[in-house]
Design a protein around this motif. Sequence first.
Motif, mmCIF file in Angstrom:
data_model
loop_
_atom_site.group_PDB
_atom_site.id
_atom_site.type_symbol
_atom_site.label_atom_id
_atom_site.label_comp_id
_atom_site.label_asym_id
_atom_site.label_seq_id
_atom_site.Cartn_x
_atom_site.Cartn_y
_atom_site.Cartn_z
ATOM 1 N N GLY A 1 0.802 -1.229 0.000
ATOM 2 C CA GLY A 1 0.000 0.000 0.000
ATOM 3 C C GLY A 1 0.825 1.265 0.000
ATOM 4 N N ALA A 2 2.114 1.140 0.268
ATOM 5 C CA ALA A 2 2.994 2.310 0.279
ATOM 6 C C ALA A 2 3.247 2.795 -1.148
ATOM 7 C CB ALA A 2 4.314 1.974 0.965
ATOM 8 N N SER A 3 3.648 4.057 -1.269
ATOM 9 C CA SER A 3 3.939 4.650 -2.577
ATOM 10 C C SER A 3 5.442 4.703 -2.807
ATOM 11 C CB SER A 3 3.355 6.064 -2.663
ATOM 12 O OG SER A 3 1.953 6.043 -2.566
ATOM 13 N N GLY B 1 10.088 8.099 -11.609
ATOM 14 C CA GLY B 1 9.267 9.274 -11.386
ATOM 15 C C GLY B 1 7.786 9.019 -11.347
ATOM 16 N N VAL B 2 7.369 7.769 -11.589
ATOM 17 C CA VAL B 2 5.943 7.416 -11.581
ATOM 18 C C VAL B 2 5.568 6.887 -10.204
ATOM 19 C CG1 VAL B 2 4.133 6.047 -12.657
ATOM 20 C CG2 VAL B 2 6.104 6.805 -14.023
ATOM 21 N N CYS B 3 4.587 7.499 -9.573
ATOM 22 C CA CYS B 3 4.129 7.042 -8.258
ATOM 23 C C CYS B 3 3.359 5.741 -8.417
ATOM 24 C CB CYS B 3 3.235 8.108 -7.623
ATOM 25 S SG CYS B 3 2.590 7.627 -6.003
ATOM 26 N N LEU B 4 3.897 4.650 -7.836
ATOM 27 C CA LEU B 4 3.268 3.333 -7.906
ATOM 28 C C LEU B 4 3.010 2.814 -6.498
ATOM 29 C CD1 LEU B 4 5.417 1.626 -10.713
ATOM 30 C CD2 LEU B 4 3.221 2.822 -10.959
ATOM 31 N N THR B 5 1.995 1.981 -6.378
ATOM 32 C CA THR B 5 1.610 1.414 -5.094
ATOM 33 C C THR B 5 2.166 -0.001 -4.954
ATOM 34 O OG1 THR B 5 -0.440 2.691 -5.055
ATOM 35 C CG2 THR B 5 -0.332 0.768 -3.615
ATOM 36 N N ARG C 1 8.132 -9.806 -1.555
ATOM 37 C CA ARG C 1 8.772 -11.091 -1.313
ATOM 38 C C ARG C 1 10.236 -10.811 -0.993
ATOM 39 N NH1 ARG C 1 5.757 -12.680 -6.110
ATOM 40 N NH2 ARG C 1 7.691 -12.592 -7.324
ATOM 41 N N ASP C 2 10.528 -10.686 0.291
ATOM 42 C CA ASP C 2 11.868 -10.269 0.720
ATOM 43 C C ASP C 2 12.191 -8.916 0.099
ATOM 44 O OD1 ASP C 2 12.223 -12.557 2.270
ATOM 45 O OD2 ASP C 2 12.914 -13.707 0.541
ATOM 46 N N ASN C 3 13.223 -8.853 -0.744
ATOM 47 C CA ASN C 3 13.579 -7.565 -1.338
ATOM 48 C C ASN C 3 12.921 -7.349 -2.700
ATOM 49 O OD1 ASN C 3 15.251 -9.544 -2.648
ATOM 50 N ND2 ASN C 3 16.555 -7.867 -3.397
ATOM 51 N N ILE C 4 12.115 -8.300 -3.161
ATOM 52 C CA ILE C 4 11.393 -8.143 -4.430
ATOM 53 C C ILE C 4 10.042 -7.492 -4.153
ATOM 54 C CG2 ILE C 4 10.499 -9.286 -6.482
ATOM 55 C CD1 ILE C 4 13.523 -9.487 -6.140
ATOM 56 N N VAL C 5 9.841 -6.331 -4.775
ATOM 57 C CA VAL C 5 8.618 -5.565 -4.556
ATOM 58 C C VAL C 5 7.815 -5.530 -5.856
ATOM 59 C CG1 VAL C 5 7.664 -3.340 -3.857
ATOM 60 C CG2 VAL C 5 9.783 -4.182 -2.814
ATOM 61 N N LEU C 6 6.504 -5.789 -5.749
ATOM 62 C CA LEU C 6 5.637 -5.849 -6.918
ATOM 63 C C LEU C 6 4.765 -4.594 -7.013
ATOM 64 C CD1 LEU C 6 6.522 -8.848 -6.434
ATOM 65 C CD2 LEU C 6 4.319 -9.519 -7.427
ATOM 66 N N PHE C 7 4.614 -4.127 -8.254
ATOM 67 C CA PHE C 7 3.782 -2.958 -8.545
ATOM 68 C C PHE C 7 2.876 -3.275 -9.729
ATOM 69 C CE2 PHE C 7 7.964 -1.517 -7.098
ATOM 70 C CZ PHE C 7 7.657 -0.662 -6.060
ATOM 71 N N ASP C 8 1.589 -2.965 -9.624
ATOM 72 C CA ASP C 8 0.666 -3.082 -10.747
ATOM 73 C C ASP C 8 0.589 -1.739 -11.459
ATOM 74 O OD1 ASP C 8 0.093 -5.735 -10.197
ATOM 75 O OD2 ASP C 8 -1.696 -5.280 -9.035
ATOM 76 N N VAL C 9 0.784 -1.769 -12.777
ATOM 77 C CA VAL C 9 0.800 -0.531 -13.566
ATOM 78 C C VAL C 9 -0.303 -0.598 -14.616
ATOM 79 C CG1 VAL C 9 2.208 1.043 -14.946
ATOM 80 C CG2 VAL C 9 3.294 -0.423 -13.230
ATOM 81 N N MET C 10 -1.237 0.354 -14.559
ATOM 82 C CA MET C 10 -2.373 0.363 -15.468
ATOM 83 C C MET C 10 -1.982 0.831 -16.869
ATOM 84 S SD MET C 10 -4.566 -0.772 -13.361
ATOM 85 C CE MET C 10 -6.093 -0.598 -14.311
ATOM 86 N N GLU C 11 -2.866 0.532 -17.848
ATOM 87 C CA GLU C 11 -2.592 0.857 -19.248
ATOM 88 C C GLU C 11 -2.331 2.342 -19.460
ATOM 89 O OE1 GLU C 11 -5.819 -0.627 -21.593
ATOM 90 O OE2 GLU C 11 -4.960 -2.643 -21.761
#
Length: 213
Positions: A39-41, A46-50, A55-65
């Motif tokens: 939930g953090a930004s 330069g693109v603000c992603l949530t 998974r440990d140091n692997i962070v996932l971000f969903d990016v819309m079209e």
Amino acid sequence: MFTGIVQATCKVINIETKAGLKTFEVALTPELTEGLVVGASVANNGVCLTVTQMRDNIVLFDVMEETLTVSNLGDLVAGDWVNIERSLKYGTEIGGHILSGHIHTQANVIEISHTDQHYNIHLGVEKKWMDYIFYKGFIGINGCSLTVGEVTKDSFWLHLIPETLHITNLSDLKVNGHVNIEIDSQTQVIVDTVAKIMAKQQAQTLDLSKQAD
């Protein structure tokens, strides 16, 4: 909110294409994952992603079209590196200028001049955005707070110091590549306000002229 001071460049480990979006897996440094929660930004180029998963140091971000279209995130492939900045915390020193993480447009790399004495990048952008780009003004480039150099009607220069090149991905740019642009919000408000006032005054002058006739 962000400061435009990139904290690290991090590697894109994997990109999964889904219906209407892509999921980016980025390997952050231990310092960047400390205290980070879902939930953090986090700003990526330069693109603000949530943050959607960790998974440990692997962070996932969903990016819309829409974001993929407006920004250069749509051009990324696994193995590429992105500029990373955690969101601004109260009491943090602001060494750059305030950025929202909302990209306005992309700029095209026209020319790169690299010698032992300097590293200059010439960027072209749609003319409508040049109203907000001024010599010595601030601009966000791939999440980096930078000072604008020489300006033409549809382009501008950046003059980068070694430290900026060392800590960001700007040294990887190639001619005809693209960078994310975020216009300085204060500059945009001032320019738009002045334009509205001038338009109103011109309309009033025209009305008075018609009445006189």
